[in-house]
Motif scaffolding. Structure first.
Motif, PDB file in Angstrom:
ATOM      1  N   SER A   1       2.973  -9.127 -10.781  1.00 11.12           N
ATOM      2  CA  SER A   1       2.839  -7.552 -11.435  1.00 11.12           C
ATOM      3  C   SER A   1       2.959  -6.976  -9.320  1.00 11.12           C
ATOM      4  O   SER A   1       2.512  -6.840  -8.605  1.00 11.12           O
ATOM      5  CB  SER A   1       0.729  -7.599 -10.931  1.00 11.12           C
ATOM      6  N   SER A   2       3.317  -8.340  -8.197  1.00 10.96           N
ATOM      7  CA  SER A   2       3.390  -8.095  -6.541  1.00 10.96           C
ATOM      8  C   SER A   2       4.750  -7.800  -6.947  1.00 10.96           C
ATOM      9  O   SER A   2       5.626  -8.560  -6.732  1.00 10.96           O
ATOM     10  CB  SER A   2       2.882  -8.585  -6.090  1.00 10.96           C
ATOM     11  N   TYR A   3       6.170  -7.076  -7.850  1.00  6.09           N
ATOM     12  CA  TYR A   3       7.389  -7.193  -7.859  1.00  6.09           C
ATOM     13  C   TYR A   3       7.513  -6.831  -6.664  1.00  6.09           C
ATOM     14  O   TYR A   3       7.347  -5.936  -6.031  1.00  6.09           O
ATOM     15  CB  TYR A   3       7.863  -6.166  -8.686  1.00  6.09           C
ATOM     16  N   LYS A   4       8.910  -8.010  -5.717  1.00  5.70           N
ATOM     17  CA  LYS A   4       9.177  -7.630  -4.820  1.00  5.70           C
ATOM     18  C   LYS A   4       9.928  -5.976  -4.677  1.00  5.70           C
ATOM     19  O   LYS A   4      10.185  -5.671  -3.227  1.00  5.70           O
ATOM     20  CB  LYS A   4       9.908  -8.565  -4.502  1.00  5.70           C
ATOM     21  N   ALA A   5      11.225  -5.840  -5.627  1.00  2.00           N
ATOM     22  CA  ALA A   5      11.945  -4.663  -4.984  1.00  2.00           C
ATOM     23  C   ALA A   5      10.411  -3.640  -5.393  1.00  2.00           C
ATOM     24  O   ALA A   5      11.182  -2.570  -4.474  1.00  2.00           O
ATOM     25  CB  ALA A   5      13.054  -4.501  -6.510  1.00  2.00           C
ATOM     26  N   GLY A   6      10.018  -3.312  -6.686  1.00  2.00           N
ATOM     27  CA  GLY A   6       8.945  -2.145  -6.474  1.00  2.00           C
ATOM     28  C   GLY A   6       8.087  -2.316  -5.627  1.00  2.00           C
ATOM     29  O   GLY A   6       7.643  -0.477  -5.371  1.00  2.00           O
ATOM     30  N   GLU A   7       7.771  -3.132  -4.895  1.00  2.00           N
ATOM     31  CA  GLU A   7       6.597  -2.220  -3.693  1.00  2.00           C
ATOM     32  C   GLU A   7       7.055  -1.864  -2.744  1.00  2.00           C
ATOM     33  O   GLU A   7       6.541  -0.673  -2.521  1.00  2.00           O
ATOM     34  CB  GLU A   7       6.582  -3.914  -3.419  1.00  2.00           C
ATOM     35  N   PHE A   8       8.356  -1.750  -2.359  1.00  2.00           N
ATOM     36  CA  PHE A   8       9.244  -1.543  -1.867  1.00  2.00           C
ATOM     37  C   PHE A   8       9.599   0.325  -2.080  1.00  2.00           C
ATOM     38  O   PHE A   8       9.304   1.428  -1.211  1.00  2.00           O
ATOM     39  CB  PHE A   8      10.440  -2.141  -0.981  1.00  2.00           C
ATOM     40  N   TYR A   9       9.677   0.293  -3.063  1.00  2.00           N
ATOM     41  CA  TYR A   9       9.904   2.016  -3.555  1.00  2.00           C
ATOM     42  C   TYR A   9       8.875   1.961  -3.662  1.00  2.00           C
ATOM     43  O   TYR A   9       8.857   4.021  -3.382  1.00  2.00           O
ATOM     44  CB  TYR A   9      10.377   1.953  -5.753  1.00  2.00           C
ATOM     45  N   ILE A  10       7.567   1.928  -3.891  1.00  2.00           N
ATOM     46  CA  ILE A  10       6.060   2.918  -4.668  1.00  2.00           C
ATOM     47  C   ILE A  10       5.593   2.640  -2.247  1.00  2.00           C
ATOM     48  O   ILE A  10       5.561   4.288  -2.597  1.00  2.00           O
ATOM     49  CB  ILE A  10       5.205   1.639  -4.933  1.00  2.00           C
ATOM     50  N   LYS A  11       6.354   2.267  -2.106  1.00  2.00           N
ATOM     51  CA  LYS A  11       6.069   2.297  -0.791  1.00  2.00           C
ATOM     52  C   LYS A  11       6.393   3.721  -0.266  1.00  2.00           C
ATOM     53  O   LYS A  11       6.429   4.745   0.684  1.00  2.00           O
ATOM     54  CB  LYS A  11       6.178   1.667   0.576  1.00  2.00           C
ATOM     55  N   SER A  12       7.690   3.905  -0.483  1.00  2.00           N
ATOM     56  CA  SER A  12       8.845   4.932  -0.185  1.00  2.00           C
ATOM     57  C   SER A  12       8.294   6.686  -0.851  1.00  2.00           C
ATOM     58  O   SER A  12       8.723   7.171  -0.308  1.00  2.00           O
ATOM     59  CB  SER A  12      10.866   5.245  -0.324  1.00  2.00           C
ATOM     60  N   MET A  13       7.648   5.900  -1.745  1.00  4.79           N
ATOM     61  CA  MET A  13       7.066   7.581  -2.901  1.00  4.79           C
ATOM     62  C   MET A  13       5.679   7.778  -2.018  1.00  4.79           C
ATOM     63  O   MET A  13       5.510   8.648  -2.128  1.00  4.79           O
ATOM     64  CB  MET A  13       6.816   6.509  -3.474  1.00  4.79           C
TER      65      MET A  13
ATOM     66  N   LYS B   1      -9.740   4.144 -12.824  1.00  5.96           N
ATOM     67  CA  LYS B   1     -10.326   5.647 -12.991  1.00  5.96           C
ATOM     68  C   LYS B   1     -10.748   6.095 -11.486  1.00  5.96           C
ATOM     69  O   LYS B   1     -10.503   7.131 -11.065  1.00  5.96           O
ATOM     70  CB  LYS B   1     -10.965   6.138 -13.682  1.00  5.96           C
ATOM     71  N   MET B   2     -11.965   4.591 -11.187  1.00  3.39           N
ATOM     72  CA  MET B   2     -12.945   5.105 -10.270  1.00  3.39           C
ATOM     73  C   MET B   2     -12.027   5.279  -8.444  1.00  3.39           C
ATOM     74  O   MET B   2     -12.148   6.323  -7.388  1.00  3.39           O
ATOM     75  CB  MET B   2     -13.615   4.301  -9.755  1.00  3.39           C
ATOM     76  N   ALA B   3     -11.029   4.236  -8.820  1.00  2.99           N
ATOM     77  CA  ALA B   3     -10.171   4.213  -7.904  1.00  2.99           C
ATOM     78  C   ALA B   3      -9.261   5.499  -7.519  1.00  2.99           C
ATOM     79  O   ALA B   3      -9.464   6.369  -6.393  1.00  2.99           O
ATOM     80  CB  ALA B   3      -9.314   2.931  -8.017  1.00  2.99           C
ATOM     81  N   LYS B   4      -8.950   6.683  -8.574  1.00  5.17           N
ATOM     82  CA  LYS B   4      -7.874   6.845  -9.050  1.00  5.17           C
ATOM     83  C   LYS B   4      -8.869   8.497  -7.872  1.00  5.17           C
ATOM     84  O   LYS B   4      -8.279   9.852  -6.788  1.00  5.17           O
ATOM     85  CB  LYS B   4      -7.907   8.056  -9.958  1.00  5.17           C
ATOM     86  N   SER B   5     -10.024   8.606  -8.462  1.00  3.55           N
ATOM     87  CA  SER B   5     -10.932   9.556  -8.110  1.00  3.55           C
ATOM     88  C   SER B   5     -11.681   9.556  -6.836  1.00  3.55           C
ATOM     89  O   SER B   5     -11.638  10.574  -6.151  1.00  3.55           O
ATOM     90  CB  SER B   5     -12.163   9.683  -9.361  1.00  3.55           C
ATOM     91  N   TYR B   6     -11.821   8.145  -6.346  1.00  2.00           N
ATOM     92  CA  TYR B   6     -12.551   8.131  -4.497  1.00  2.00           C
ATOM     93  C   TYR B   6     -11.531   8.302  -3.394  1.00  2.00           C
ATOM     94  O   TYR B   6     -11.618   8.388  -2.628  1.00  2.00           O
ATOM     95  CB  TYR B   6     -13.539   7.386  -5.123  1.00  2.00           C
ATOM     96  N   ALA B   7      -9.416   8.000  -4.359  1.00  2.00           N
ATOM     97  CA  ALA B   7      -8.941   8.075  -3.365  1.00  2.00           C
ATOM     98  C   ALA B   7      -8.962   8.658  -2.629  1.00  2.00           C
ATOM     99  O   ALA B   7      -8.574   9.871  -2.702  1.00  2.00           O
ATOM    100  CB  ALA B   7      -7.643   6.930  -4.016  1.00  2.00           C
ATOM    101  N   PRO B   8      -7.844   8.186  -1.312  1.00  2.47           N
ATOM    102  CA  PRO B   8      -7.100   9.703  -0.380  1.00  2.47           C
ATOM    103  C   PRO B   8      -5.574  10.283  -1.090  1.00  2.47           C
ATOM    104  O   PRO B   8      -4.861   9.616  -2.304  1.00  2.47           O
ATOM    105  CB  PRO B   8      -6.408   9.594   0.854  1.00  2.47           C
ATOM    106  N   ALA B   9      -5.494  11.786  -1.262  1.00  2.00           N
ATOM    107  CA  ALA B   9      -5.246  11.953  -1.808  1.00  2.00           C
ATOM    108  C   ALA B   9      -3.371  11.409  -1.541  1.00  2.00           C
ATOM    109  O   ALA B   9      -3.246  11.115  -0.599  1.00  2.00           O
ATOM    110  CB  ALA B   9      -4.386  14.054  -1.231  1.00  2.00           C
ATOM    111  N   GLY B  10      -2.180  11.253  -2.316  1.00  2.00           N
ATOM    112  CA  GLY B  10      -0.838  10.380  -1.974  1.00  2.00           C
ATOM    113  C   GLY B  10      -1.523   8.915  -2.378  1.00  2.00           C
ATOM    114  O   GLY B  10      -0.628   8.173  -2.058  1.00  2.00           O
ATOM    115  N   THR B  11      -2.570   8.493  -2.911  1.00  2.00           N
ATOM    116  CA  THR B  11      -2.536   6.519  -3.312  1.00  2.00           C
ATOM    117  C   THR B  11      -2.109   6.520  -4.777  1.00  2.00           C
ATOM    118  O   THR B  11      -2.881   7.876  -5.652  1.00  2.00           O
ATOM    119  CB  THR B  11      -4.089   6.688  -2.961  1.00  2.00           C
ATOM    120  N   LEU B  12      -2.142   5.722  -4.425  1.00  2.00           N
ATOM    121  CA  LEU B  12      -1.109   5.239  -6.619  1.00  2.00           C
ATOM    122  C   LEU B  12      -2.059   4.363  -6.654  1.00  2.00           C
ATOM    123  O   LEU B  12      -2.497   3.733  -5.564  1.00  2.00           O
ATOM    124  CB  LEU B  12       0.029   4.767  -6.336  1.00  2.00           C
TER     125      LEU B  12
END
Length: 262
Positions: A238-250, A149-160
C-alpha cells in the motif's frame, strides 16, 4: 522474485530512534528514487481488530495512546532528515473518537516542516465479496467506500485519495474488475494491487499466486477506468515506494495549476 532487506547505517539509526522514542513502524527507509521516506504507525502497536491477513498484535483492551507520541513522531522525523512520511495507525475501537484526535495532533505537529505527509487512506483490502472472510467483522466494503467518499468531499482541492487491494485471497478476476469500478465511482484517484503473503500459519492461507501478466492487466484496466495512478505487482504494497513520489509529483502539478486564492 527477490526483495532487498533494509540495512545500512541509515536503517540502524532509524531503528535506534524508534526504540528511544517508543515509536512503531511498518515500513522503514526506501531509497529507490534517491529520496528517503518511512511509514510510522501511531496509536500504539496493538489493534482492537483481528483481520485474518494482518500480523499486528490484537487486543480488546490495548494500552492507552501515549500522549507524547505526536511530539515524538515530529522529533523523530526531524532527526532523520526525511522529506516524505506516511502516517498510519492501528484501529482503536476502544476509544470514544477511535483515535482521530490523536491522529490529528500528530499531523499538526508535523505541519510547518519541509516534509510531505500522507495519511488517511483506508484500504478496502480485498474484493467486495470477500470482506467478511478476510477482514474483521467490524470492517466492511461500504464503510471503507463511505470514508473514501467523505475524504474526497471534505479535502482541499488537489488532494488525492488512495486505496489498496490484496490479490491471492480467493477472488475471481470478475470480482476484482467489479470492485475496481465501484472504487473508481467513489472518486478514488490511486489504487495499488499486491500479492497477499501469509505472515504465519495462524493466518489466512494464500489461495493463489497471481502472475505478473495478470497484475499488468489490472494496471492497464485501471488506467482505462480513469485512475490517475495504478501500481500493480507481486511486491507492491500500500505504501509503494516508487508510487509515493509519482503521486507527490501529481499533487505538485495540480496545485501549480490551481487558481490562486482570492
Amino acid at each position: 522474485m527477490k526483495q532487498t532487506i533494509p540495512g545500512g547505517s541509515k536503517y540502524a539509526a532509524i531503528k535506534a530512534k524508534l526504540r528511544e522514542l517508543k515509536l512503531h513502524t511498518v515500513v522503514l527507509v526506501r531509497g529507490e528514487t534517491g529520496t528517503a521516506t518511512a511509514t510510522i504507525m501511531i496509536l500504539g502497536d496493538t489493534c482492537t481488530r483481528g483481520c485474518r491477513f494482518c500480523n499486528v498484535k490484537t487486543s480488546r483492551t490495548p494500552p492507552p495512546p501515549d500522549p507524547d507520541e505526536p511530539s515524538n513522531v515530529a522529533e523523530a522525523i526531524a532527526s532523520w532528515g526525511l522529506d516524505y512520511v506516511v502516517i498510519t495507525s492501528v484501529d482503536r475501537d476502544d476509544l470514544d473518537d477511535q483515535g482521530s484526535n490523536h491522529f490529528a495532533e500528530t499531523v499538526q505537529k508535523l505541519k510547518g516542516r519541509n516534509i510531505w505527509i500522507r495519511c488517511f487512506r483506508p484500504n478496502i483490502e480485498t474484493v467486495e465479496e470477500l470482506q467478511g472472510v478476510v477482514r474483521d467483522r467490524r470492517a466492511n466494503f461500504e464503510q471503507s467506500i463511505g470514508v473514501l467518499k467523505m475524504a474526497k468531499s471534505y479535502a482541499p482541492a488537489g488532494t488525492l485519495t488512495k486505496t489498496s487491494i490484496m490479490l491471492g485471497c480467493g477472488e475471481t478476476p470478475d470480482q476484482v474488475l467489479s470492485t475496481m469500478e465501484k472504487v473508481r465511482a467513489a472518486g478514488v484517484d490511486v489504487v495499488t494491487f499486491g500479492q497477499y503473503m501469509r505472515p504465519s500459519k495462524r493466518h489466512m492461507p494464500v489461495s493463489e499466486y497471481i502472475t505478473p501478466e495478470a497484475f499488468e492487466k489490472y494496471r492497464s484496466v485501471g488506467v482505462e477506468m480513469g485512475f490517475r495512478y495504478v501500481a500493480s505487482g507481486p511486491m507492491v504494497r500500500s505504501s509503494y515506494k516508487a508510487g509515493e513520489f509519482y503521486i507527490k509529483s501529481m499533487i505538485d502539478a495540480d496545485r501549480a495549476r490551481a487558481p490562486a486564492s482570492p
